[in-house]
Write an enzyme that holds these catalytic residues in place. Sequence first.
Site, PDB file in Angstrom:
ATOM      1  N   TYR A  90       0.754  -1.302  -0.049  1.00  0.00           N
ATOM      2  CA  TYR A  90       0.135   0.034  -0.198  1.00  0.00           C
ATOM      3  C   TYR A  90       1.026   1.292  -0.175  1.00  0.00           C
ATOM      4  O   TYR A  90       1.766   1.482   0.993  1.00  0.00           O
ATOM      5  CB  TYR A  90      -1.048   0.205   1.214  1.00  0.00           C
ATOM      6  N   ASP A 201     -12.160   2.478   9.635  1.00  0.00           N
ATOM      7  CA  ASP A 201     -13.022   2.847   8.538  1.00  0.00           C
ATOM      8  C   ASP A 201     -13.648   1.488   8.089  1.00  0.00           C
ATOM      9  O   ASP A 201     -13.354   0.176   8.629  1.00  0.00           O
ATOM     10  CB  ASP A 201     -12.329   3.427   7.383  1.00  0.00           C
ATOM     11  N   CYS A 202     -14.610   1.376   6.976  1.00  0.00           N
ATOM     12  CA  CYS A 202     -15.154  -0.013   6.959  1.00  0.00           C
ATOM     13  C   CYS A 202     -14.262  -1.082   6.406  1.00  0.00           C
ATOM     14  O   CYS A 202     -14.335  -2.098   7.211  1.00  0.00           O
ATOM     15  CB  CYS A 202     -16.322   0.147   5.767  1.00  0.00           C
ATOM     16  N   SER A 203     -13.400  -0.883   5.554  1.00  0.00           N
ATOM     17  CA  SER A 203     -12.723  -2.019   5.036  1.00  0.00           C
ATOM     18  C   SER A 203     -11.273  -2.090   6.084  1.00  0.00           C
ATOM     19  O   SER A 203     -10.740  -3.245   5.946  1.00  0.00           O
ATOM     20  CB  SER A 203     -12.097  -1.787   3.531  1.00  0.00           C
ATOM     21  N   ASP A 220      -8.301  -2.424   1.087  1.00  0.00           N
ATOM     22  CA  ASP A 220      -9.376  -1.766   0.484  1.00  0.00           C
ATOM     23  C   ASP A 220     -10.675  -2.664   0.214  1.00  0.00           C
ATOM     24  O   ASP A 220     -10.331  -3.903  -0.484  1.00  0.00           O
ATOM     25  CB  ASP A 220      -8.778  -0.835  -0.663  1.00  0.00           C
ATOM     26  N   ALA A 221     -11.806  -2.183   0.208  1.00  0.00           N
ATOM     27  CA  ALA A 221     -13.076  -2.778  -0.055  1.00  0.00           C
ATOM     28  C   ALA A 221     -13.197  -3.339  -1.409  1.00  0.00           C
ATOM     29  O   ALA A 221     -13.349  -4.330  -1.891  1.00  0.00           O
ATOM     30  CB  ALA A 221     -14.084  -2.151  -0.030  1.00  0.00           C
ATOM     31  N   HIS A 255     -18.565   0.268  -0.003  1.00  0.00           N
ATOM     32  CA  HIS A 255     -18.550  -0.076   1.565  1.00  0.00           C
ATOM     33  C   HIS A 255     -18.531  -1.638   1.503  1.00  0.00           C
ATOM     34  O   HIS A 255     -18.864  -2.382   0.459  1.00  0.00           O
ATOM     35  CB  HIS A 255     -19.918   0.474   1.857  1.00  0.00           C
ATOM     36  N   HIS A 267     -20.509  -3.583  10.698  1.00  0.00           N
ATOM     37  CA  HIS A 267     -19.815  -2.444   9.861  1.00  0.00           C
ATOM     38  C   HIS A 267     -19.355  -1.201  10.451  1.00  0.00           C
ATOM     39  O   HIS A 267     -19.956  -0.809  11.579  1.00  0.00           O
ATOM     40  CB  HIS A 267     -20.463  -2.419   8.641  1.00  0.00           C
TER      41      HIS A 267
END
Length: 297
Positions: A90, A201-203, A220-221, A255, A267
């Site tokens: 990343y 965060d979500c992911s 990441d998602a 998401h 979530h």
Amino acid sequence: MDIRRIKVPTALVWSTPTTVTKTDRPYLKDGNLTTWLASLKPAEREQLADKNRVVTEALFNDRVILDRVEGEWAHVFVTRQSSRQERRGYPGWIPLTQLTTSDEELDYPTTTVRLAHPVTQLLDENKQPLMDLPLGTILPTTGQDSEWIQVVTPLGHGWITAAAATLGVEGTDDGSRLLTLGKQFLDTPYLWGGITPQGFDCSGLIYALHRALGYMIPRDAQDQFANGYPVAPEALAIGDLVFFAREHGTGEIHHVGLYAGSGKMLHAPKPGEAVQLVSMTATGLAPEYAGARRFWQ
């Protein structure tokens, strides 16, 4: 290849040094994420997402590939977070002060330990408190008994309790263990780029839960959706990942949540909210459902 390691408990990885504000500067000096988070106003938390100031976080002892140095900043690739953006890891920017000056390999083989509790205290060689480390931190070990594990860190030899490596959650399979672990973080504030119990965060929540169980999935998602094992709606099981996309579920993934059974998901919704367990239909996301993926089998 120039390899460095993270030497603060949690290093913010910035999209560019120019996004840093006056509020951020104390954190850049001392690496104290707790103090930095406490100093952020709600509007500043939202700006992290709106302006994409922080892209992810890296944990203590994580290896990064040093790409280039510009002044007091290093552009790096975080090797334990795979990304479609860059095959090496990343990408982002970290202050040089939060990195080691080298990556010295030990002359003898070691095993590793993965911290399985929300917070673990790292002790120095004399068993004096050194710092608190977050869930998912991975450290080489050089010895262990029933009470203590000796570890090697970027700051030298140290100790953690043996219990720190024990997951402490039960389940019939890793899917249910993912959910049980995740429920510990209900009401944890949303934090753009966050992968630790100080904010997700979500992911990042999904990445952190899998990492704690030993599954190194993408960060990441969109990448999680592209790499997981596809699961049909009728085959959904606890611990599967449910994804939502723009254009009524056919566009870009935006998401992800952890399926919790009975049409519910765990979530991290958005800035200003916290980790929650909700009905998938109650979120308003149902029309954007894009599919499910599984990493735990």
